[in-house]
Write a protein that holds these residues in place. Structure first.
Motif, PDB file in Angstrom:
ATOM      1  N   LYS A  90      -3.666  -2.610 -10.039  1.00  0.00           N
ATOM      2  CA  LYS A  90      -4.798  -1.562  -8.961  1.00  0.00           C
ATOM      3  C   LYS A  90      -6.031  -2.661  -7.941  1.00  0.00           C
ATOM      4  O   LYS A  90      -5.691  -1.342  -7.458  1.00  0.00           O
ATOM      5  CB  LYS A  90      -6.004  -1.635 -10.388  1.00  0.00           C
ATOM      6  N   ARG A  91      -6.274  -3.563  -8.018  1.00  0.00           N
ATOM      7  CA  ARG A  91      -6.499  -4.684  -7.065  1.00  0.00           C
ATOM      8  C   ARG A  91      -5.073  -5.235  -6.326  1.00  0.00           C
ATOM      9  O   ARG A  91      -6.168  -6.169  -5.453  1.00  0.00           O
ATOM     10  CB  ARG A  91      -7.632  -4.993  -8.130  1.00  0.00           C
ATOM     11  N   ILE A  92      -3.969  -5.774  -6.776  1.00  0.00           N
ATOM     12  CA  ILE A  92      -3.671  -7.053  -6.748  1.00  0.00           C
ATOM     13  C   ILE A  92      -2.176  -6.388  -6.045  1.00  0.00           C
ATOM     14  O   ILE A  92      -1.353  -6.243  -7.157  1.00  0.00           O
ATOM     15  CB  ILE A  92      -3.414  -7.976  -7.050  1.00  0.00           C
ATOM     16  N   ALA A  93      -1.193  -6.833  -5.478  1.00  0.00           N
ATOM     17  CA  ALA A  93       0.408  -6.385  -5.053  1.00  0.00           C
ATOM     18  C   ALA A  93       1.068  -7.430  -4.872  1.00  0.00           C
ATOM     19  O   ALA A  93       0.394  -8.258  -3.813  1.00  0.00           O
ATOM     20  CB  ALA A  93       0.508  -4.981  -4.168  1.00  0.00           C
TER      21      ALA A  93
ATOM     22  N   ARG B  79       1.226  -1.118  -0.266  1.00  0.00           N
ATOM     23  CA  ARG B  79      -0.088   0.090  -0.301  1.00  0.00           C
ATOM     24  C   ARG B  79       0.679   1.370   0.031  1.00  0.00           C
ATOM     25  O   ARG B  79       0.511   2.103  -0.017  1.00  0.00           O
ATOM     26  CB  ARG B  79      -1.122  -0.152   1.178  1.00  0.00           C
ATOM     27  N   ALA B  80       2.444   1.153  -0.254  1.00  0.00           N
ATOM     28  CA  ALA B  80       2.966   2.245  -0.249  1.00  0.00           C
ATOM     29  C   ALA B  80       2.618   3.196  -1.496  1.00  0.00           C
ATOM     30  O   ALA B  80       2.822   4.877  -1.285  1.00  0.00           O
ATOM     31  CB  ALA B  80       4.623   1.525  -0.616  1.00  0.00           C
ATOM     32  N   HIS B  81       1.684   2.849  -1.978  1.00  0.00           N
ATOM     33  CA  HIS B  81       1.854   4.100  -3.263  1.00  0.00           C
ATOM     34  C   HIS B  81       1.169   5.449  -2.672  1.00  0.00           C
ATOM     35  O   HIS B  81       0.722   6.114  -2.951  1.00  0.00           O
ATOM     36  CB  HIS B  81       1.183   3.611  -4.826  1.00  0.00           C
ATOM     37  N   ASP B  82      -0.132   4.671  -1.627  1.00  0.00           N
ATOM     38  CA  ASP B  82      -0.866   5.780  -0.844  1.00  0.00           C
ATOM     39  C   ASP B  82      -1.117   5.459   0.368  1.00  0.00           C
ATOM     40  O   ASP B  82      -2.750   4.141   1.029  1.00  0.00           O
ATOM     41  CB  ASP B  82      -2.619   5.266  -1.655  1.00  0.00           C
ATOM     42  N   PRO B  83      -0.369   5.405   1.266  1.00  0.00           N
ATOM     43  CA  PRO B  83       0.582   4.256   2.509  1.00  0.00           C
ATOM     44  C   PRO B  83      -1.381   4.980   3.729  1.00  0.00           C
ATOM     45  O   PRO B  83      -2.041   4.109   4.532  1.00  0.00           O
ATOM     46  CB  PRO B  83       0.936   4.930   2.947  1.00  0.00           C
TER      47      PRO B  83
ATOM     48  N   HIS C  20      -4.644   6.285   2.937  1.00  0.00           N
ATOM     49  CA  HIS C  20      -5.492   6.302   2.140  1.00  0.00           C
ATOM     50  C   HIS C  20      -6.196   4.150   0.850  1.00  0.00           C
ATOM     51  O   HIS C  20      -6.851   4.428   0.915  1.00  0.00           O
ATOM     52  CB  HIS C  20      -6.362   6.731   0.725  1.00  0.00           C
ATOM     53  N   MET C  21      -5.346   3.410   1.394  1.00  0.00           N
ATOM     54  CA  MET C  21      -5.562   2.123   1.183  1.00  0.00           C
ATOM     55  C   MET C  21      -5.171   1.038   1.569  1.00  0.00           C
ATOM     56  O   MET C  21      -4.195   1.166   2.967  1.00  0.00           O
ATOM     57  CB  MET C  21      -4.226   2.051   0.002  1.00  0.00           C
ATOM     58  N   GLY C  22      -5.599   0.293   2.344  1.00  0.00           N
ATOM     59  CA  GLY C  22      -5.063  -0.979   2.971  1.00  0.00           C
ATOM     60  C   GLY C  22      -4.923  -2.227   1.956  1.00  0.00           C
ATOM     61  O   GLY C  22      -5.119  -2.331   0.857  1.00  0.00           O
ATOM     62  N   ALA C  23      -4.958  -3.129   2.608  1.00  0.00           N
ATOM     63  CA  ALA C  23      -3.827  -4.284   2.035  1.00  0.00           C
ATOM     64  C   ALA C  23      -4.599  -5.290   3.018  1.00  0.00           C
ATOM     65  O   ALA C  23      -3.698  -5.987   4.032  1.00  0.00           O
ATOM     66  CB  ALA C  23      -2.346  -3.994   1.700  1.00  0.00           C
ATOM     67  N   ALA C  24      -4.723  -6.326   1.659  1.00  0.00           N
ATOM     68  CA  ALA C  24      -5.879  -7.792   2.978  1.00  0.00           C
ATOM     69  C   ALA C  24      -4.718  -9.149   2.381  1.00  0.00           C
ATOM     70  O   ALA C  24      -4.560  -8.967   0.698  1.00  0.00           O
ATOM     71  CB  ALA C  24      -6.817  -7.794   3.040  1.00  0.00           C
TER      72      ALA C  24
END
Length: 149
Positions: free
Chosen positions: A113-116, A76-80, A82-86
Motif C-alpha cells: 500500500k505504501r512501499i514498492a 507507481r504503474a498501478h495508478d500512474p 494519481h500516484m507519485g513515488a519518492a
C-alpha cells in the motif's frame, strides 16, 4: 503500448510526456519514454556530449538518474496519474561502460500500500547488461493541483 490506464481512463501515452508526467530533468538529459506495460517500463538514453565522462562514456550519474526515474515509473504503474513515488533507497552496480545509446528496463517486484520494490537493468544495443539497480520507493498520492498542471 500506446495507452496508459488510470482508474479505467485510457490516455494517449504519446501526449503525456514521461508516462503521464512532465519531468524537466528527464527532458534535460534526453531520456525517451518507450513503453509502460503493466509493471514493466522501457526507456532509452542516448549517448550525447553533455552526458559523457572524461572517457566519452555516458556518465554514471546520468545512468543512475535514468534508472531512478524508470524504476519510479514501475513503482507507481498501478495508478500512474494519481500516484507519485519518492525514492527511499537505491543501489546500483556498474558492470561495463555505456559507450553508446542504452535502454533501461525496469520491473516492480513487489508493491504494498505504501512501499514498492523495483529492479532495473541498463543494456546496450547488443543486449549486454551494463548496470543493474534495485530501489525502494514510498508511494505518495499526487496533489490534485499537480494533476492539472
Amino acid at each position: 503500448m500506446n495507452t496508459l490506464t488510470s482508474n479505467g481512463l485510457n490516455l494517449d501515452a504519446a501526449s503525456l510526456g514521461h508516462f503521464g508526467l512532465d519531468v524537466p530533468f528527464m527532458n534535460h538529459i534526453g531520456l525517451e519514454s518507450i513503453s509502460l506495460d503493466g509493471d514493466c517500463c522501457h526507456t532509452r538514453l542516448k549517448l550525447q556530449g553533455a552526458l559523457v565522462n572524461s572517457r566519452g562514456d555516458i556518465h554514471g550519474g546520468a545512468l543512475m538518474s535514468a534508472l531512478d526515474f524508470s524504476l519510479s515509473v514501475v513503482a507507481r504503474a498501478h495508478d500512474p496519474l494519481h500516484m507519485g513515488a519518492a525514492t527511499i533507497d537505491m543501489n546500483t552496480q556498474f558492470y561495463a561502460p555505456a559507450a553508446s545509446d542504452v535502454d533501461i528496463f525496469a520491473v516492480c517486484k513487489h508493491r504494498g500500500k505504501r512501499i514498492a520494490f523495483c529492479e532495473g537493468e541498463v543494456k546496450d544495443a547488443q543486449g549486454n547488461v551494463l548496470a543493474v539497480a534495485r530501489a525502494v520507493f514510498k508511494l505518495v498520492p499526487r496533489a490534485p493541483e499537480a494533476l492539472s498542471a
